[in-house]
Design a protein around this motif. Sequence first.
Motif, PDB file in Angstrom:
ATOM      1  N   ARG A  93       0.597  -1.200   0.219  1.00  0.00           N
ATOM      2  CA  ARG A  93      -0.590   0.468   0.131  1.00  0.00           C
ATOM      3  C   ARG A  93       0.963   1.161  -0.312  1.00  0.00           C
ATOM      4  N   LYS A  94       0.640   2.530  -0.653  1.00  0.00           N
ATOM      5  CA  LYS A  94       1.180   4.052  -1.147  1.00  0.00           C
ATOM      6  C   LYS A  94       1.190   4.519   0.607  1.00  0.00           C
ATOM      7  N   TYR A  95       2.274   5.452   0.948  1.00  0.00           N
ATOM      8  CA  TYR A  95       2.030   5.904   2.430  1.00  0.00           C
ATOM      9  C   TYR A  95       1.544   6.937   2.162  1.00  0.00           C
ATOM     10  N   LYS A  96       0.043   7.046   3.177  1.00  0.00           N
ATOM     11  CA  LYS A  96      -0.094   7.917   3.560  1.00  0.00           C
ATOM     12  C   LYS A  96      -0.057   9.673   2.823  1.00  0.00           C
ATOM     13  N   ARG A  97      -1.014  10.008   2.248  1.00  0.00           N
ATOM     14  CA  ARG A  97      -0.197  11.965   2.064  1.00  0.00           C
ATOM     15  C   ARG A  97      -0.130  12.339   3.151  1.00  0.00           C
ATOM     16  N   LYS A  98      -0.981  12.415   4.157  1.00  0.00           N
ATOM     17  CA  LYS A  98      -1.041  13.118   5.025  1.00  0.00           C
ATOM     18  C   LYS A  98       0.091  13.081   5.734  1.00  0.00           C
ATOM     19  N   LEU A  99       0.317  11.689   6.359  1.00  0.00           N
ATOM     20  CA  LEU A  99       1.607  11.148   7.104  1.00  0.00           C
ATOM     21  C   LEU A  99       2.915  12.042   6.445  1.00  0.00           C
ATOM     22  N   TYR A 100       3.324  11.532   5.585  1.00  0.00           N
ATOM     23  CA  TYR A 100       3.416  12.112   4.819  1.00  0.00           C
ATOM     24  C   TYR A 100       4.372  13.582   5.169  1.00  0.00           C
ATOM     25  N   GLU A 101       3.257  14.568   4.361  1.00  0.00           N
ATOM     26  CA  GLU A 101       3.163  16.152   5.146  1.00  0.00           C
ATOM     27  C   GLU A 101       3.814  15.887   5.912  1.00  0.00           C
ATOM     28  N   THR A 116      32.904   1.610  -2.127  1.00  0.00           N
ATOM     29  CA  THR A 116      33.876   2.391  -1.055  1.00  0.00           C
ATOM     30  C   THR A 116      33.163   2.916   0.283  1.00  0.00           C
ATOM     31  N   ASP A 117      34.373   2.058   1.037  1.00  0.00           N
ATOM     32  CA  ASP A 117      34.754   2.751   2.242  1.00  0.00           C
ATOM     33  C   ASP A 117      34.242   4.565   2.099  1.00  0.00           C
ATOM     34  N   TRP A 118      34.724   5.266   1.037  1.00  0.00           N
ATOM     35  CA  TRP A 118      34.419   6.812   1.418  1.00  0.00           C
ATOM     36  C   TRP A 118      33.804   7.016   0.590  1.00  0.00           C
ATOM     37  N   ALA A 119      32.617   6.588  -0.565  1.00  0.00           N
ATOM     38  CA  ALA A 119      32.144   6.971  -1.041  1.00  0.00           C
ATOM     39  C   ALA A 119      31.012   5.425  -1.244  1.00  0.00           C
ATOM     40  N   PRO A 120      30.125   5.141  -0.416  1.00  0.00           N
ATOM     41  CA  PRO A 120      29.867   4.169  -0.608  1.00  0.00           C
ATOM     42  C   PRO A 120      28.276   3.962  -1.050  1.00  0.00           C
ATOM     43  N   TRP A 121      27.443   3.421  -1.991  1.00  0.00           N
ATOM     44  CA  TRP A 121      26.002   3.788  -2.534  1.00  0.00           C
ATOM     45  C   TRP A 121      25.057   2.869  -1.374  1.00  0.00           C
ATOM     46  N   THR A 122      24.245   3.997  -1.614  1.00  0.00           N
ATOM     47  CA  THR A 122      23.225   3.430  -0.366  1.00  0.00           C
ATOM     48  C   THR A 122      21.499   3.509  -1.527  1.00  0.00           C
ATOM     49  N   VAL A 123      21.189   2.127  -1.356  1.00  0.00           N
ATOM     50  CA  VAL A 123      19.737   1.638  -2.915  1.00  0.00           C
ATOM     51  C   VAL A 123      18.785   1.782  -2.096  1.00  0.00           C
ATOM     52  N   VAL A 124      18.039   2.897  -2.468  1.00  0.00           N
ATOM     53  CA  VAL A 124      16.467   3.231  -1.953  1.00  0.00           C
ATOM     54  C   VAL A 124      15.950   2.542  -3.327  1.00  0.00           C
ATOM     55  N   ARG A 125      15.143   1.275  -2.571  1.00  0.00           N
ATOM     56  CA  ARG A 125      14.052   1.128  -3.325  1.00  0.00           C
ATOM     57  C   ARG A 125      12.146   2.157  -3.355  1.00  0.00           C
ATOM     58  N   ALA A 126      12.426   2.760  -4.852  1.00  0.00           N
ATOM     59  CA  ALA A 126      11.259   3.651  -4.862  1.00  0.00           C
ATOM     60  C   ALA A 126      10.038   4.128  -5.833  1.00  0.00           C
ATOM     61  N   ASN A 127       9.857   2.212  -5.653  1.00  0.00           N
ATOM     62  CA  ASN A 127       8.243   2.170  -5.907  1.00  0.00           C
ATOM     63  C   ASN A 127       6.899   3.130  -5.545  1.00  0.00           C
ATOM     64  N   ASP A 128       7.343   3.839  -4.239  1.00  0.00           N
ATOM     65  CA  ASP A 128       6.266   4.889  -3.334  1.00  0.00           C
ATOM     66  C   ASP A 128       7.105   5.836  -3.356  1.00  0.00           C
ATOM     67  N   LYS A 129       6.544   6.757  -3.758  1.00  0.00           N
ATOM     68  CA  LYS A 129       7.304   7.784  -4.030  1.00  0.00           C
ATOM     69  C   LYS A 129       7.872   8.845  -2.650  1.00  0.00           C
ATOM     70  N   PHE A 130       6.439   8.572  -1.991  1.00  0.00           N
ATOM     71  CA  PHE A 130       6.610   9.157  -0.646  1.00  0.00           C
ATOM     72  C   PHE A 130       7.768   8.756   0.312  1.00  0.00           C
ATOM     73  N   ARG A 131       7.612   7.211   0.756  1.00  0.00           N
ATOM     74  CA  ARG A 131       8.445   6.371   0.990  1.00  0.00           C
ATOM     75  C   ARG A 131       9.838   7.044   0.901  1.00  0.00           C
ATOM     76  N   THR A 132       9.692   7.463  -0.301  1.00  0.00           N
ATOM     77  CA  THR A 132      11.534   7.209  -0.964  1.00  0.00           C
ATOM     78  C   THR A 132      11.882   8.899  -0.501  1.00  0.00           C
ATOM     79  N   ARG A 133      11.215   9.940  -0.821  1.00  0.00           N
ATOM     80  CA  ARG A 133      11.663  10.786  -0.242  1.00  0.00           C
ATOM     81  C   ARG A 133      12.082  11.087   1.408  1.00  0.00           C
ATOM     82  N   LEU A 134      11.544  10.651   1.807  1.00  0.00           N
ATOM     83  CA  LEU A 134      11.337  10.378   3.242  1.00  0.00           C
ATOM     84  C   LEU A 134      12.644  10.112   3.695  1.00  0.00           C
ATOM     85  N   ASN A 135      12.648   9.129   2.709  1.00  0.00           N
ATOM     86  CA  ASN A 135      14.131   8.026   3.909  1.00  0.00           C
ATOM     87  C   ASN A 135      15.153   8.656   2.809  1.00  0.00           C
TER      88      ASN A 135
END
Length: 301
Positions: free
Chosen positions: A49-57, A242-261
Amino acid sequence: MAKKTPNGTKAGNRGEAGRHELAFDIEAAALPKSIDEKAFASGGYPYNRKYKRKLYEKELEPLQIELLKLLAWARDNGERIVIVFEGRDGAGKGGAIARFTQHLNPRYARIVALSKPSDTEKGQWYFQRYAAEMPTAGEIVFFDRSWYNRAGVERVMGFCTHAQSEEFLREAPAFEGMLARDGVRLVKLFLTIGREMQMSRLHARWHDPLKRWKLSPIDFEALPRFDDYSAAFERMLETSSTDWAPWTVVRANDKFRTRLNAIRHVLHAVPYKDKDEDAIGEVDRRIVLTAEAYLSNGGES
C-alpha cells in the motif's frame, strides 16, 4: 505487438527472463490491468500500500527544517557536500531532489543536471566537466545523474565501448577518493523501481502535459532494455561502492517513502550541528539498503 510511440519507439518490455512480453499502448488512457496490478509490488517492493499523504506531509516538514540546519552548518563551517542521485528512468530522482531543495537557499544549494557532452567535452578527461561542478566552501550540490552515466545509460545504449565503461568503473573510486581526501562529503543514492512500476510511471508522464517534457527516446529504450540496465547497475554497485563513497540503494516504488527516507539517510550521514534525531526518525531498512545487502538479496527480482 507493442504499439510504437509517436517518436517511433515501442512502448513494450520483456518479462522476467524474457519468457513473456509485457506490451502496452502508451497513448491509451489506461495501462493494461496486468501491468497496473503488478506495478506497486514489482521489483520485490516490500509494501503493498502507498504511504498516506497526510503522514508524508506531517513527516516531511521537520525533515526539511533539519535540512535548513544542515545547510546553515555547511555555510558556517565551509563544508562541501555532494549528493549524487542515480537510478532507473522514472525512479523519482527529480522529485526527491525537489523535496530536498524546496526550502533551501539556491545560492548555497545547487542542482546539477548536465546534458549530453559537447564535442569539446567529448575530447576532455571524462570526469572533467563533473569536477568543474563540485561545490565551493559552504555549498551543497545535488547531481541529478552524474559521472555514473558511463556505467549506466552510456554502457547500455552503446554510447561508449564496454572497455571504456570498465575503465570508468576502475577510475571512479579513485576520482571519489581524491574528493574525499580533499574534504568533500559525498553521499551516493541509487533509486530503483520494478519493471511494471517503470512502465506505469512512463505512461503517466506521457499523459501529463506538465511532465511529458521529461520523456525522451532514451526513456522508452529503458523498457525493452530493463534487464540490460539491471546488469549494468549491479556491476556499477559492486565495483564502485567504497568505504569513502558507499552506495545506498533505495527501493523507490512509493514516492512518499522514497523522499522521506532519502532525506533521513542524508541527515543521518552528515554530522551537522544541533541535529534533532527524534525529528529525523529512523530510516526504513526495508527499502533503504547498502549496496552489499541489495546485491546479496539478488538485486532486482
